[in-house]
Design a protein around this motif. Structure first.
Motif, mmCIF file in Angstrom:
data_model
loop_
_atom_site.group_PDB
_atom_site.id
_atom_site.type_symbol
_atom_site.label_atom_id
_atom_site.label_comp_id
_atom_site.label_asym_id
_atom_site.label_seq_id
_atom_site.Cartn_x
_atom_site.Cartn_y
_atom_site.Cartn_z
ATOM 1 N N ASN A 4 1.918 3.075 -20.022
ATOM 2 C CA ASN A 4 1.455 3.047 -18.636
ATOM 3 C C ASN A 4 -0.051 2.939 -18.518
ATOM 4 N N ASN A 5 -0.789 3.196 -19.563
ATOM 5 C CA ASN A 5 -2.238 3.093 -19.517
ATOM 6 C C ASN A 5 -2.744 1.732 -19.959
ATOM 7 N N SER A 6 -1.850 0.833 -20.308
ATOM 8 C CA SER A 6 -2.269 -0.465 -20.841
ATOM 9 C C SER A 6 -2.778 -1.402 -19.751
ATOM 10 N N GLY A 7 -2.356 -1.215 -18.515
ATOM 11 C CA GLY A 7 -2.755 -2.110 -17.434
ATOM 12 C C GLY A 7 -1.968 -3.404 -17.405
ATOM 13 N N CYS A 8 -1.033 -3.578 -18.311
ATOM 14 C CA CYS A 8 -0.217 -4.793 -18.379
ATOM 15 C C CYS A 8 1.229 -4.458 -18.049
ATOM 16 N N PRO A 9 1.905 -5.359 -17.328
ATOM 17 C CA PRO A 9 3.341 -5.144 -17.115
ATOM 18 C C PRO A 9 4.079 -5.250 -18.449
ATOM 19 N N TRP A 10 5.127 -4.458 -18.615
ATOM 20 C CA TRP A 10 5.890 -4.508 -19.844
ATOM 21 C C TRP A 10 7.377 -4.334 -19.565
ATOM 22 N N ILE A 11 8.182 -4.903 -20.469
ATOM 23 C CA ILE A 11 9.640 -4.775 -20.442
ATOM 24 C C ILE A 11 10.073 -4.387 -21.847
ATOM 25 N N SER A 44 9.219 10.263 -18.174
ATOM 26 C CA SER A 44 7.834 10.512 -18.600
ATOM 27 C C SER A 44 6.999 9.235 -18.660
ATOM 28 N N ILE A 45 7.626 8.106 -18.971
ATOM 29 C CA ILE A 45 6.861 6.858 -19.003
ATOM 30 C C ILE A 45 6.911 6.127 -17.654
ATOM 31 N N ARG A 46 7.541 6.767 -16.672
ATOM 32 C CA ARG A 46 7.596 6.270 -15.298
ATOM 33 C C ARG A 46 8.071 4.816 -15.225
ATOM 34 N N CYS A 47 9.149 4.559 -15.929
ATOM 35 C CA CYS A 47 9.665 3.194 -15.928
ATOM 36 C C CYS A 47 10.913 3.091 -15.050
ATOM 37 N N ILE A 48 11.315 1.870 -14.834
ATOM 38 C CA ILE A 48 12.512 1.581 -14.055
ATOM 39 C C ILE A 48 13.602 1.161 -15.028
ATOM 40 N N ASP A 49 14.769 1.746 -14.885
ATOM 41 C CA ASP A 49 15.932 1.427 -15.711
ATOM 42 C C ASP A 49 16.745 0.392 -14.949
ATOM 43 N N LEU A 50 16.728 -0.822 -15.429
ATOM 44 C CA LEU A 50 17.381 -1.927 -14.737
ATOM 45 C C LEU A 50 18.899 -1.751 -14.744
ATOM 46 N N PHE A 76 11.461 -1.160 -17.619
ATOM 47 C CA PHE A 76 10.241 -1.907 -17.337
ATOM 48 C C PHE A 76 9.280 -1.090 -16.495
ATOM 49 N N SER A 77 8.011 -1.457 -16.594
ATOM 50 C CA SER A 77 6.970 -0.779 -15.820
ATOM 51 C C SER A 77 7.065 -1.229 -14.365
ATOM 52 N N MET A 87 15.285 -8.836 -10.216
ATOM 53 C CA MET A 87 15.590 -8.715 -11.642
ATOM 54 C C MET A 87 16.921 -7.991 -11.793
ATOM 55 N N TRP A 88 17.687 -8.378 -12.776
ATOM 56 C CA TRP A 88 18.911 -7.656 -13.084
ATOM 57 C C TRP A 88 19.300 -7.940 -14.521
ATOM 58 N N SER A 89 20.089 -7.067 -15.086
ATOM 59 C CA SER A 89 20.637 -7.316 -16.420
ATOM 60 C C SER A 89 22.132 -7.553 -16.245
ATOM 61 N N ARG A 90 22.630 -8.478 -17.019
ATOM 62 C CA ARG A 90 24.019 -8.895 -16.876
ATOM 63 C C ARG A 90 24.710 -8.838 -18.224
ATOM 64 N N ILE A 91 25.948 -8.388 -18.204
ATOM 65 C CA ILE A 91 26.767 -8.357 -19.416
ATOM 66 C C ILE A 91 27.395 -9.727 -19.617
ATOM 67 N N PHE A 92 27.300 -10.241 -20.832
ATOM 68 C CA PHE A 92 27.957 -11.488 -21.211
ATOM 69 C C PHE A 92 28.904 -11.190 -22.357
ATOM 70 N N GLY A 93 30.072 -11.775 -22.331
ATOM 71 C CA GLY A 93 31.013 -11.591 -23.428
ATOM 72 C C GLY A 93 31.966 -10.435 -23.182
ATOM 73 N N LEU A 94 32.929 -10.317 -24.076
ATOM 74 C CA LEU A 94 33.971 -9.309 -23.910
ATOM 75 C C LEU A 94 34.076 -8.350 -25.083
ATOM 76 N N ASP A 95 33.434 -8.644 -26.200
ATOM 77 C CA ASP A 95 33.627 -7.814 -27.388
ATOM 78 C C ASP A 95 32.508 -6.794 -27.552
ATOM 79 N N LEU A 96 31.308 -7.240 -27.841
ATOM 80 C CA LEU A 96 30.189 -6.326 -28.040
ATOM 81 C C LEU A 96 29.349 -6.161 -26.783
ATOM 82 N N PHE A 97 29.730 -6.798 -25.702
ATOM 83 C CA PHE A 97 29.058 -6.683 -24.415
ATOM 84 C C PHE A 97 27.560 -6.979 -24.494
#
Length: 109
Positions: A4-11, A44-50, A76-77, A87-97
């Motif tokens: 959070n102190n880097s000043g750069c967006p991160w994922i 503690s790292i004040r991130c968003i859980d997608l 992500f920050s 933004m969103w995360s998507r599951i692809f596939g049926l076995d290991l997701f």
């Protein structure tokens, strides 16, 4: 925290091999200390859980009495939202997701 102190967006994405809440598992008891530590880390790292779309779990034991868990995620920050309006995360596939992250850029005028 250095992220959070880097000043750069991160994922940060991957298999964290731990769940955040009881709702992220079915079919097995889970280590509540690990779950609490992981939730505290995210806070503690004040991130968003997608959140996930197209499913709730990212791993299965593939047994007769299966266990399902959400072990994979993208964190992500908050300043990432300055660059993407959706933004969103998507599951692809049926076995290991496997999951992927999808973005829609904000158009800057």
């Amino acid at each position: 925290m250095i992220l959070n102190n880097s000043g750069c967006p991160w994922i940060l994405g991957g298999d964290f091999n731990v769940i955040k809440t009881d709702e992220e598992k079915v079919g097995v008891a889970y280590n509540s200390a690990a779950m609490e530590n992981f939730s505290s880390f995210i806070e503690s790292i004040r991130c968003i859980d997608l959140p996930l779309s197209r499913g709730k779990f990212t791993w299965s034991s593939n047994k007769d009495s299966p266990i399902f868990c959400r072990l994979d995620r993208f964190l992500f920050s908050p300043d990432v939202l300055l660059h993407f309006f959706r933004m969103w995360s998507r599951i692809f596939g049926l076995d290991l997701f496997p999951i992927t992250i999808l973005f829609h850029w904000k158009h800057m005028s």
